[in-house]
Design a protein around this motif. Structure first.
Motif, short mmCIF file in Angstrom:
data_model
loop_
_atom_site.label_atom_id
_atom_site.label_comp_id
_atom_site.label_asym_id
_atom_site.label_seq_id
_atom_site.Cartn_x
_atom_site.Cartn_y
_atom_site.Cartn_z
N LEU A 4 -4.87 -1.46 -1.46
CA LEU A 4 -5.00 -1.33 -0.01
C LEU A 4 -4.17 -0.13 0.41
O LEU A 4 -2.94 -0.15 0.29
N ALA A 5 -4.82 0.94 0.86
CA ALA A 5 -4.12 2.15 1.29
C ALA A 5 -4.03 2.16 2.81
O ALA A 5 -5.02 1.87 3.50
N CYS A 6 -2.85 2.49 3.32
CA CYS A 6 -2.61 2.55 4.77
C CYS A 6 -1.98 3.90 5.10
O CYS A 6 -0.94 4.26 4.53
N ASP A 7 -2.60 4.63 6.00
CA ASP A 7 -2.11 5.94 6.42
C ASP A 7 -1.61 5.83 7.86
O ASP A 7 -2.42 5.73 8.80
N PHE A 8 -0.30 5.86 8.04
CA PHE A 8 0.30 5.69 9.36
C PHE A 8 0.39 7.03 10.09
O PHE A 8 1.13 7.92 9.68
N GLY A 9 -0.39 7.16 11.17
CA GLY A 9 -0.34 8.33 12.01
C GLY A 9 0.31 8.03 13.34
O GLY A 9 0.73 6.90 13.61
N GLY A 10 0.39 9.03 14.20
CA GLY A 10 1.05 8.85 15.49
C GLY A 10 0.23 8.09 16.51
O GLY A 10 0.79 7.52 17.45
N SER A 11 -1.09 8.06 16.35
CA SER A 11 -1.93 7.34 17.31
C SER A 11 -2.66 6.17 16.69
O SER A 11 -3.06 5.25 17.41
N SER A 12 -2.83 6.16 15.38
CA SER A 12 -3.53 5.05 14.73
C SER A 12 -3.11 4.93 13.27
O SER A 12 -2.45 5.83 12.72
N VAL A 13 -3.48 3.81 12.68
CA VAL A 13 -3.27 3.58 11.26
C VAL A 13 -4.63 3.45 10.61
O VAL A 13 -5.40 2.55 10.94
N LYS A 14 -4.94 4.37 9.71
CA LYS A 14 -6.18 4.27 8.95
C LYS A 14 -5.93 3.44 7.70
O LYS A 14 -4.85 3.54 7.10
N TYR A 15 -6.90 2.65 7.31
CA TYR A 15 -6.75 1.83 6.11
C TYR A 15 -8.08 1.78 5.36
O TYR A 15 -9.15 2.01 5.93
N ALA A 16 -7.98 1.48 4.08
CA ALA A 16 -9.18 1.32 3.25
C ALA A 16 -8.76 0.72 1.91
O ALA A 16 -7.59 0.80 1.52
N LEU A 17 -9.71 0.14 1.24
CA LEU A 17 -9.53 -0.23 -0.16
C LEU A 17 -9.97 0.96 -0.99
O LEU A 17 -11.08 1.48 -0.80
N VAL A 18 -9.11 1.41 -1.90
CA VAL A 18 -9.38 2.62 -2.68
C VAL A 18 -9.28 2.27 -4.16
O VAL A 18 -8.30 1.65 -4.60
N ASP A 19 -10.29 2.68 -4.94
CA ASP A 19 -10.26 2.37 -6.37
C ASP A 19 -9.87 3.60 -7.19
O ASP A 19 -9.57 4.67 -6.65
N HIS A 20 -9.90 3.45 -8.52
CA HIS A 20 -9.44 4.50 -9.42
C HIS A 20 -10.33 5.73 -9.40
O HIS A 20 -9.93 6.80 -9.87
N ALA A 21 -11.53 5.62 -8.85
CA ALA A 21 -12.44 6.76 -8.74
C ALA A 21 -12.41 7.38 -7.35
O ALA A 21 -13.29 8.18 -7.01
N ALA A 22 -11.43 7.02 -6.53
CA ALA A 22 -11.26 7.54 -5.17
C ALA A 22 -12.42 7.13 -4.25
O ALA A 22 -12.76 7.85 -3.32
N ILE A 23 -12.99 5.97 -4.51
CA ILE A 23 -14.04 5.43 -3.65
C ILE A 23 -13.41 4.52 -2.61
O ILE A 23 -12.64 3.61 -2.94
#
Length: 325
Positions: A4-23
């Protein structure tokens, strides 16, 4: 492997499930928890409750000076008021009993491009993530450089113009989305309180309002998000073009300074603004004027490309850091 990848920005947090092939799957966004460290922790905990049984752990991309080995936040960035001095890994593991990694957001962007993106075939490169502020990273022989106090690639603090010592002259205000939005709002007399990242904009206004002419009348309750700003540019709005010209000039100066200091073979532009079709042509035109007037030799001119992953580069890089740690 999947995280589970979470990218914390100043206005929102983007998230996604990311696998070993960057999908990426299950991608989405939630509001940025800038209020307290408890709100920060709760944001990740709620996502882990949804996806925890489908992942091997959590990968965090976060602004600031981050010790990726220990998880300690050494300050700087939008979350510094609530996270400076905190061990992010321990903080989150108290609610999320799983393996967790954390890395600076700009370095995540650079890791993504070095892994299998637009810098995967060069020995030396740099990444500029045009987000709320400016993320950045320097790639040398396929790895991201961290530098003293983990500050390599902190391009947000580069000075890109002005004749005084002021935060208004730093790249995060002149090239970041937050600064572009702030200037458009001031030039067009728009209500800061109804904007995305309103708390940040209002805080900056307390610092900078005296630098702008007093507006006549009450501010207009119109939202100036990225799509609207570029719509106004297409319509020829003079106030928006004034802010955008300042943005292009500052970005040109920043890129040139990166080029002459690091000499990367390629500089990749990522982040939300990199998706705008007109950005690269407009920037190239501005660079041509600069190179001509400043007499910059061809050997010192930058080679710009758009990030392979655009606004998802931090998610991909956070996942890559997780998988190789």
């Amino acid at each position: 492997m999947r995280c589970l990848a979470c990218d914390f920005g100043g206005s929102s947090v983007k998230y996604a499930l990311v696998d070993h092939a960057a999908i990426l799957t299950e991608a989405g966004e939630v509001e940025a928890p800038l209020q307290t460290k408890e709100a920060f922790t709760e944001t990740v905990a709620k996502l882990y409750e949804r996806f925890g049984n489908r992942v091997d752990g959590i990968a965090i991309s976060l602004p600031g000076l981050i010790d990726a080995e220990t998880g300690l936040h050494h300050g700087s960035g939008a979350y510094a008021p609530i996270l400076s001095g905190q061990n992010i890994i321990r903080l989150l593991q108290a609610r999320c009993p799983t393996r967790i990694t954390v890395e600076n957001d700009g370095k995540c962007g650079a890791l993504a491009e070095a892994w299998n993106g637009s810098l995967s075939d060069v020995a030396t490169g740099a990444v500029l993530v045009l987000g709320t502020a400016i993320g950045g990273g320097v790639v040398l022989n396929g790895d991201v450089q961290r530098g003293y106090c983990f500050s390599a690639g902190e391009f947000s603090f580069a000075v890109t113009g002005g004749d005084t010592y002021s935060m208004l002259n730093e790249a995060w205000m002149n090239v970041g989305v937050i600064g572009l939005t702030y200037k458009v709002c001031k030039y067009k007399n728009l209500d800061l309180s109804c904007q995305d990242a309103a708390p940040m904009l209002l805080r900056y206004d307390r610092l900078f309002r005296d630098r702008f002419p007093a507006a006549e009348g009450e501010p207009y309750p119109v939202k100036a998000d990225g799509r609207q700003i570029f719509r106004w540019l297409d319509e020829g709005d003079a106030d928006t073009w004034r802010a955008y010209r300042e943005f292009l000039r500052s970005l040109t100066i920043l890129i040139h300074n990166i080029q002459v200091c690091i000499a990367p073979e390629r500089i990749a532009l990522g982040g939300g603004l990199s998706r705008e079709a007109r950005l690269l042509p407009d920037l190239a035109a501005e660079q041509s004027v600069f190179y001509e007037q400043a007499g910059v030799p061809v050997s010192l001119r930058s080679h710009l490309v758009v990030s392979r992953y655009l606004r998802e580069c931090n998610l991909i890089g956070a996942a890559y850091h997780f998988m190789r740690t």
